[in-house]
Design a protein around this motif. Sequence first.
Motif, mmCIF file in Angstrom:
data_model
loop_
_atom_site.group_PDB
_atom_site.id
_atom_site.type_symbol
_atom_site.label_atom_id
_atom_site.label_comp_id
_atom_site.label_asym_id
_atom_site.label_seq_id
_atom_site.Cartn_x
_atom_site.Cartn_y
_atom_site.Cartn_z
ATOM 1 N N UNK A 444 54.891 39.543 -80.330
ATOM 2 C CA UNK A 444 54.033 39.131 -79.225
ATOM 3 C C UNK A 444 53.053 38.059 -79.689
ATOM 4 N N UNK A 445 52.625 37.244 -78.733
ATOM 5 C CA UNK A 445 51.629 36.206 -79.003
ATOM 6 C C UNK A 445 50.241 36.819 -78.843
ATOM 7 N N UNK A 446 49.449 36.747 -79.906
ATOM 8 C CA UNK A 446 48.102 37.318 -79.926
ATOM 9 C C UNK A 446 47.108 36.168 -79.930
ATOM 10 N N UNK A 447 46.155 36.198 -79.012
ATOM 11 C CA UNK A 447 45.253 35.061 -78.808
ATOM 12 C C UNK A 447 44.464 34.707 -80.065
ATOM 13 N N UNK A 448 43.882 35.703 -80.721
ATOM 14 C CA UNK A 448 43.033 35.385 -81.867
ATOM 15 C C UNK A 448 43.852 34.880 -83.048
ATOM 16 N N UNK A 449 45.121 35.291 -83.135
ATOM 17 C CA UNK A 449 46.003 34.753 -84.178
ATOM 18 C C UNK A 449 46.392 33.323 -83.838
ATOM 19 N N UNK A 450 46.654 33.068 -82.560
ATOM 20 C CA UNK A 450 47.007 31.714 -82.127
ATOM 21 C C UNK A 450 45.880 30.722 -82.403
ATOM 22 N N UNK A 451 44.662 31.127 -82.164
ATOM 23 C CA UNK A 451 43.537 30.203 -82.282
ATOM 24 C C UNK A 451 42.997 30.101 -83.701
ATOM 25 N N UNK A 452 43.556 30.872 -84.636
ATOM 26 C CA UNK A 452 43.092 30.777 -86.017
ATOM 27 C C UNK A 452 43.332 29.370 -86.542
ATOM 28 N N UNK A 453 42.431 28.908 -87.390
ATOM 29 C CA UNK A 453 42.467 27.519 -87.846
ATOM 30 C C UNK A 453 43.515 27.317 -88.935
ATOM 31 N N UNK A 454 44.019 26.092 -89.006
ATOM 32 C CA UNK A 454 44.903 25.671 -90.092
ATOM 33 C C UNK A 454 44.359 24.369 -90.662
ATOM 34 N N UNK A 455 44.242 24.326 -91.980
ATOM 35 C CA UNK A 455 43.876 23.089 -92.669
ATOM 36 C C UNK A 455 44.842 22.890 -93.822
ATOM 37 N N UNK A 456 45.079 21.658 -94.251
ATOM 38 C CA UNK A 456 45.963 21.424 -95.390
ATOM 39 C C UNK A 456 45.293 21.860 -96.690
ATOM 40 N N UNK A 457 45.796 22.930 -97.287
ATOM 41 C CA UNK A 457 45.248 23.464 -98.532
ATOM 42 C C UNK A 457 46.059 22.903 -99.695
ATOM 43 N N UNK A 458 45.401 22.266 -100.644
ATOM 44 C CA UNK A 458 46.088 21.575 -101.726
ATOM 45 C C UNK A 458 46.015 22.364 -103.024
ATOM 46 N N UNK A 459 46.823 21.940 -103.969
ATOM 47 C CA UNK A 459 46.897 22.629 -105.249
ATOM 48 C C UNK A 459 45.605 22.534 -106.035
ATOM 49 N N UNK A 470 43.320 22.142 -87.381
ATOM 50 C CA UNK A 470 44.138 22.369 -86.193
ATOM 51 C C UNK A 470 44.231 23.858 -85.897
ATOM 52 N N UNK A 471 44.420 24.212 -84.635
ATOM 53 C CA UNK A 471 44.786 25.604 -84.341
ATOM 54 C C UNK A 471 46.181 25.871 -84.872
ATOM 55 N N UNK A 472 46.377 27.013 -85.519
ATOM 56 C CA UNK A 472 47.663 27.278 -86.167
ATOM 57 C C UNK A 472 48.782 27.494 -85.152
ATOM 58 N N UNK A 473 48.478 28.117 -84.007
ATOM 59 C CA UNK A 473 49.515 28.460 -83.020
ATOM 60 C C UNK A 473 50.706 29.136 -83.693
ATOM 61 N N UNK A 474 50.408 29.985 -84.671
ATOM 62 C CA UNK A 474 51.461 30.506 -85.537
ATOM 63 C C UNK A 474 52.446 31.384 -84.764
ATOM 64 N N UNK A 475 51.971 32.163 -83.822
ATOM 65 C CA UNK A 475 52.875 33.036 -83.064
ATOM 66 C C UNK A 475 53.745 32.228 -82.101
ATOM 67 N N UNK A 476 53.178 31.191 -81.485
ATOM 68 C CA UNK A 476 53.977 30.343 -80.596
ATOM 69 C C UNK A 476 55.066 29.616 -81.376
ATOM 70 N N UNK A 477 54.713 29.108 -82.561
ATOM 71 C CA UNK A 477 55.699 28.434 -83.396
ATOM 72 C C UNK A 477 56.821 29.396 -83.753
ATOM 73 N N UNK A 478 56.456 30.592 -84.159
ATOM 74 C CA UNK A 478 57.467 31.570 -84.590
ATOM 75 C C UNK A 478 58.378 31.963 -83.433
ATOM 76 N N UNK A 479 57.787 32.233 -82.271
ATOM 77 C CA UNK A 479 58.584 32.627 -81.106
ATOM 78 C C UNK A 479 59.526 31.500 -80.688
ATOM 79 N N UNK A 480 59.023 30.261 -80.643
ATOM 80 C CA UNK A 480 59.847 29.123 -80.242
ATOM 81 C C UNK A 480 60.955 28.866 -81.252
ATOM 82 N N UNK A 481 60.649 29.023 -82.521
ATOM 83 C CA UNK A 481 61.647 28.826 -83.573
ATOM 84 C C UNK A 481 62.738 29.888 -83.487
ATOM 85 N N UNK A 482 62.372 31.125 -83.173
ATOM 86 C CA UNK A 482 63.373 32.189 -82.998
ATOM 87 C C UNK A 482 64.284 31.897 -81.812
#
Length: 766
Positions: A444-459, A470-482
């Motif tokens: 399921x898509x969870x709002x607070x997980x969707x809105x969690x931030x993403x930044x490029x983390x380097x070595x 950016x907002x990660x939209x991690x659940x939307x990405x995962x659902x769409x990819x599936x």
Amino acid sequence: MEGSVNSKRRRGLGVVTPNACTECRKKRAKCDGNSPCGRCASQKSVECVYEVPVRQSKEHMRTEIEQLRSQQRQSQRVLAALVSTDRSEQVLEQLRNGETLETITNKLDHSTSESSGAGGNVTTFSRLSDHQAIGLALKPARSLGSSPASTLAFSDSSGVQHSLPTGTWPAWGGGSNTGIQNEDTDMMRWDPDTGPGSDQGHPYPLIGGWHHESGSETDTAIQSAREFGQETILGQPFGMEENANQEHPNYNETWTRVTSDAAFVEHLMALYFCWEYPTFASLSKEHFLEDFRTGNERHCSPLLVNALLAVGCRFSEQRNARAVPDDSKTKGDHFFGEALRLLNEQQDRHVLTTIQALGLMSIREASCGRSSESLFLSGQSIRLAIEMGLHLDINVSDSKEAEIEHAVRSATFWGAFSLDQAWSLSIGRLPHFSRDTKLATKPAIVDHVESSAWIPYTDDGAPLEPSCTQPSNVRSVYKTFCELSEIVHKSLYTLYSPGTHVTSKALLETYTQYLSWYDAIPTTLRLGQNFTPAVLFAHMYYHYAILLLFRPFIKLDLISSGVSPRDVCSQAASAISTLVNSYSQLYTLRRTPSFVPYFVLTSSIAHLIALGNGREGPEQLKQGIKDLKEMTGCHGFAIRALDILRYLTVHWDVNIPFPDGEDDDEVVDEVEGKEREGKSRKELCRAKSTSLNQFCPNIESVDVVNGIGRVGEGDNPLFWPFPLQGRPLLDSPRPSNGGVPLGLQRDVPGTPEGRANPHLESLMQA
């Protein structure tokens, strides 16, 4: 006696001063904590000074940094509004009325949220220059035109006309294809993000150790950047070194025996979740991190942690990330070896964390170029998932525990399922899962997980240039990819089901499903709205799937349709190249998901074919070769991909110079090791029965022997292997007289070892 001791302790605690002055510290005398203290006040010419403790000074520094960031964000927000044409007068009037920057910023944010309807879940930039640089990097991807097939139709056997969806290859972002979209159309705020940054460039060095004494401003800045990055990617409990071990003192030693460096473990985890997750991910990030932090083995295990760290090492140049510190080819080998040891010790592998670990180990081996190992691990993962019934929905009660269990089971199955489809698509085979079986519901898509931030983390911990949050939209990405993986699953049965013939109608129906999926992508996942590595990867995978759908038919014309397989393949290959180019400008190709080299190889072969047939110039092929060279640092398969292209240029007699300056006869490449020095291109990519690599185009007749050879005089073939029986991975010498060696060579097209693509040989006549 005991009572008197306790009494003394109680009296002592009442008079202890938390922070003594410098004079009392020097004299090792009691200090009453007053300003000045009684002892200093009784002495002449003595200044009573209290130094701020290190821990307290660090907190004060953090508070001050946050205040400065807030002021910078407000100033940049107001300046950006003044530059705009629709809000400049309003903001100028507010400044003249004496309103504070904070008040004006809050009003701007409120109006932006109302106009966009996104609730503030938008991309933010540190500087105007970052917004412009990122816009230019994404411009080629946004300007991809519509496919010629978008306005065409095809008819089935009954004569009914079917139209393909319009906007086959639409421009991402829903706006114009030229330039950078305005603030209202692309939902990108001009706010500076909350990460460490500077208008004058990077304030942090590119290289730094993991443990520094507080006392250097540079060291403090490095640590602050790492803490902020890890806190953003992993969540608030992480990234705070002083509090890392409070709840579970030995948590890192519990999960891995390879290292006791807790900070380095968190660093590798942040690299994985930043650059590889969530595509093909069979674990639920939130539940995994919670159990990792608390030491609970319900959704976390030593096997899973070591497998994840082995993947994270692919994105690191730290010496700790290598089994042999001076050998970059050994990245993650120590963690992977520990994972293998734990896997072999398991008596029962029907455990969720084991299935998740197998998927991660498969991804890691795919990155290294050991394709058969990756296929084996991926197959084990999906088989165990099916045996455990993860593809079936269980009755979910209203309890929180049942909801968590369902979310983890669903993520585990879909991760294993998607990885199996990707490998089946890449090597041209049927997947492990039945065609018509009903699949489990997606996480399921969870709002607070969707809105969690993403930044490029380097070595090294330093922010990228340019940078944004950016907002990660991690659940939307995962659902769409599936959902895309489901279409890939159906297309594999269309192409490879035995006893059935592929018709133009079935092919176009599958193509239509891909196009419909693309048209239905959520707005937040279109380039211009979101451009995280996972989003870019999903777009690449879509074009990769279409390219492999039509490549077997590249020499054919489809009856009753204007769709040209050759044109579709060319457009898909160009789209992959364009997306990879945008990715390179945004993040560099030293940090890419593990399957990106496979995408680049496939598109480069298509460009090589078009170049050999005179249909396009060498520019895109040269760019593909350059991209693979850049990826060799983190993906071993990129090295093999370059070898394949080198071999094909000779085999197909296409003249294309490689960037390392080698000639057509000899290959010398320091990156790829001494074992390749002096080899001609014609000797590359040979199939071997002991090889663990896929995609061996250099196949000779001896590699496809299907019998046991002639029976020599005096030999008894009674106990010889059956003529069509495969043999184990045992190499046999090739006869010097040109005859056929005894036994069966396993390196035949269509088998896992030494697989050759059956379509490549005929493509040059397209």
